[in-house]
Design an enzyme around this catalytic site. Structure first.
Site, PDB file in Angstrom:
ATOM      1  N   LYS A  86     114.791 119.696  92.674  1.00 32.88           N
ATOM      2  CA  LYS A  86     114.486 118.567  91.796  1.00 32.88           C
ATOM      3  C   LYS A  86     115.443 118.500  90.595  1.00 32.88           C
ATOM      4  O   LYS A  86     116.160 119.471  90.312  1.00 32.88           O
ATOM      5  CB  LYS A  86     113.025 118.684  91.340  1.00 32.88           C
ATOM      6  CG  LYS A  86     112.016 118.519  92.489  1.00 32.88           C
ATOM      7  CD  LYS A  86     110.574 118.624  91.980  1.00 32.88           C
ATOM      8  CE  LYS A  86     109.564 118.427  93.100  1.00 32.88           C
ATOM      9  NZ  LYS A  86     108.166 118.562  92.619  1.00 32.88           N
ATOM     10  N   TYR A 112     106.286 110.100  97.942  1.00 33.20           N
ATOM     11  CA  TYR A 112     105.045 110.557  97.305  1.00 33.20           C
ATOM     12  C   TYR A 112     103.906 109.547  97.450  1.00 33.20           C
ATOM     13  O   TYR A 112     103.014 109.494  96.589  1.00 33.20           O
ATOM     14  CB  TYR A 112     105.297 110.882  95.834  1.00 33.20           C
ATOM     15  CG  TYR A 112     105.917 112.245  95.605  1.00 33.20           C
ATOM     16  CD1 TYR A 112     105.350 113.394  96.172  1.00 33.20           C
ATOM     17  CD2 TYR A 112     107.054 112.404  94.808  1.00 33.20           C
ATOM     18  CE1 TYR A 112     105.914 114.650  95.960  1.00 33.20           C
ATOM     19  CE2 TYR A 112     107.614 113.667  94.589  1.00 33.20           C
ATOM     20  CZ  TYR A 112     107.034 114.783  95.172  1.00 33.20           C
ATOM     21  OH  TYR A 112     107.575 116.034  94.970  1.00 33.20           O
ATOM     22  N   ASN A 162     108.554 121.421  88.290  1.00 32.40           N
ATOM     23  CA  ASN A 162     108.335 122.609  89.134  1.00 32.40           C
ATOM     24  C   ASN A 162     109.444 122.872  90.155  1.00 32.40           C
ATOM     25  O   ASN A 162     109.211 123.401  91.231  1.00 32.40           O
ATOM     26  CB  ASN A 162     106.942 122.582  89.769  1.00 32.40           C
ATOM     27  CG  ASN A 162     106.787 121.450  90.770  1.00 32.40           C
ATOM     28  OD1 ASN A 162     107.687 120.626  90.918  1.00 32.40           O
ATOM     29  ND2 ASN A 162     105.666 121.414  91.463  1.00 32.40           N
ATOM     30  N   HIS A 171     110.813 120.778  95.845  1.00 31.54           N
ATOM     31  CA  HIS A 171     109.819 120.225  96.766  1.00 31.54           C
ATOM     32  C   HIS A 171     110.005 120.856  98.144  1.00 31.54           C
ATOM     33  O   HIS A 171     111.124 121.096  98.563  1.00 31.54           O
ATOM     34  CB  HIS A 171     109.995 118.701  96.906  1.00 31.54           C
ATOM     35  CG  HIS A 171     109.256 118.147  98.093  1.00 31.54           C
ATOM     36  ND1 HIS A 171     107.917 117.848  98.049  1.00 31.54           N
ATOM     37  CD2 HIS A 171     109.656 117.910  99.381  1.00 31.54           C
ATOM     38  CE1 HIS A 171     107.533 117.422  99.250  1.00 31.54           C
ATOM     39  NE2 HIS A 171     108.564 117.443 100.077  1.00 31.54           N
ATOM     40  N   GLU A 202     109.407 113.062 106.155  1.00 35.27           N
ATOM     41  CA  GLU A 202     110.313 113.177 105.012  1.00 35.27           C
ATOM     42  C   GLU A 202     111.777 113.295 105.447  1.00 35.27           C
ATOM     43  O   GLU A 202     112.661 112.704 104.829  1.00 35.27           O
ATOM     44  CB  GLU A 202     109.884 114.365 104.140  1.00 35.27           C
ATOM     45  CG  GLU A 202     108.541 114.111 103.461  1.00 35.27           C
ATOM     46  CD  GLU A 202     107.904 115.350 102.827  1.00 35.27           C
ATOM     47  OE1 GLU A 202     108.570 116.409 102.765  1.00 35.27           O
ATOM     48  OE2 GLU A 202     106.738 115.253 102.384  1.00 35.27           O
TER      49      GLU A 202
HETATM   50  P1  IDP Z   1     103.543 120.166  96.120  1.00 36.36           P
HETATM   51  O1  IDP Z   1     104.869 119.728  95.525  1.00 36.36           O
HETATM   52  O2  IDP Z   1     103.332 121.639  95.924  1.00 36.36           O
HETATM   53  O3  IDP Z   1     103.370 119.720  97.544  1.00 36.36           O
HETATM   54  P2  IDP Z   1     101.664 118.087  95.379  1.00 36.36           P
HETATM   55  O4  IDP Z   1     100.227 118.286  95.048  1.00 36.36           O
HETATM   56  O5  IDP Z   1     102.003 117.408  96.663  1.00 36.36           O
HETATM   57  O6  IDP Z   1     102.384 119.491  95.249  1.00 36.36           O
HETATM   58  O7  IDP Z   1     102.278 117.244  94.170  1.00 36.36           O
HETATM   59  C1  IDP Z   1     103.551 116.669  94.268  1.00 36.36           C
HETATM   60  C2  IDP Z   1     104.299 116.865  92.972  1.00 36.36           C
HETATM   61  O8  IDP Z   1     103.659 116.123  91.937  1.00 36.36           O
HETATM   62  C3  IDP Z   1     104.303 118.310  92.452  1.00 36.36           C
HETATM   63  O9  IDP Z   1     105.324 119.097  93.020  1.00 36.36           O
HETATM   64  C4  IDP Z   1     104.507 118.110  90.972  1.00 36.36           C
HETATM   65  O10 IDP Z   1     105.882 117.887  90.690  1.00 36.36           O
HETATM   66  C5  IDP Z   1     103.763 116.820  90.725  1.00 36.36           C
HETATM   67  N1  IDP Z   1     102.392 117.099  90.235  1.00 36.36           N
HETATM   68  C6  IDP Z   1     101.348 117.539  90.964  1.00 36.36           C
HETATM   69  N2  IDP Z   1     100.232 117.685  90.201  1.00 36.36           N
HETATM   70  C7  IDP Z   1     100.609 117.302  88.957  1.00 36.36           C
HETATM   71  C8  IDP Z   1      99.917 117.224  87.693  1.00 36.36           C
HETATM   72  O11 IDP Z   1      98.731 117.538  87.581  1.00 36.36           O
HETATM   73  N3  IDP Z   1     100.659 116.789  86.631  1.00 36.36           N
HETATM   74  C9  IDP Z   1     101.961 116.436  86.722  1.00 36.36           C
HETATM   75  N4  IDP Z   1     102.648 116.513  87.882  1.00 36.36           N
HETATM   76  C10 IDP Z   1     101.986 116.930  88.971  1.00 36.36           C
HETATM   77 MG    MG Z   2     103.076 117.836  98.417  1.00 41.69          MG
END
Ligand code: IDP
Ligand code: MG
Length: 177
Positions: A36, A76, A139, A142, A153
């Site tokens: 990212k 997303y 984070n 992805h 994807e």
């Molecule tokens: P993942 O990336 O581990 O699959 P997902 O739940 O699919 O996690 O969420 C997608 C992305 O959305 C996350 O990687 C993160 O960047 C963002 N995200 C998820 N939950 C939150 C939140 O509570 N606050 C802000 N960003 C979030």
């Molecule tokens: Mg996800």
């Protein structure tokens, strides 16, 4: 005559084998990974790719791009209704990402494992998010969460002719016959 038929059958087998990515009895998977914008800005591309390579996963596609809003919206789609959705889209379109197609036995689960939990505050040390991330909104990387998501994807981010199947000489040292 037998040689001709035998050769033909062998070709068919090799073809099927490459289509289904079968090696021995284990079925190879492909997954979609994306470094990212935060990790790109923090000069972590090399660090992250090293971990993927050292694990034994094979990079079969890669590109450095600024994602469009449309692509991220589709990528997303499951999070459209979430409160963080708009911030997530503007973050991902804010700068270049390094997108990859990665192949290996259980590639989807294995890469989720080395990536770590979604929230870096909960991700174990030794995982990519655990070692480099601090907050869920930044984070680092992805990774597809299932074989079905991976297929969707990969098709969204890559054209077929941007993905390369190749035999790597190390494979006998990663997989049993
Ligand atoms: P993942 O990336 O581990 O699959 P997902 O739940 O699919 O996690 O969420 C997608 C992305 O959305 C996350 O990687 C993160 O960047 C963002 N995200 C998820 N939950 C939150 C939140 O509570 N606050 C802000 N960003 C979030
Ligand atoms: Mg996800």
């Amino acid at each position: 005559y037998l040689v001709v038929v035998g050769g033909f059958l062998l070709n068919v087998f090799i073809h099927i084998k490459s289509i289904f990515l079968i090696r021995g009895i284990c079925i190879m998977e492909r997954t979609f990974l994306m470094i990212k914008p935060d990790a790109v800005q923090r000069n972590l591309i090399g660090e992250i790719i090293s971990r993927i390579e050292r694990k034994g996963l094979k990079i079969v596609g890669g590109k450095f791009i600024i994602p469009t809003k449309d692509t991220v919206n589709v990528h997303y789609a499951e999070h459209t209704e979430k409160p963080f959705f708009h911030k997530l889209v503007s973050f991902l379109t804010s700068g270049p990402v390094f997108a990859m197609v990665v192949e290996g036995e259980d590639a989807v689960a294995v890469s989720r494992h080395i990536i770590g939990k979604t929230n870096p505050t909960e991700a174990d040390p030794g995982t990519i998010r655990g070692d480099y991330g601090l907050t869920v909104g930044r984070n680092i990387i992805h990774g597809s969460d299932s074989v079905e998501s991976a297929e969707r994807e990969i098709n969204l981010w890559f054209n077929d002719d941007e993905i390369y199947s190749y035999e790597a000489i190390r494979e006998n040292w990663l997989y049993e016959e």
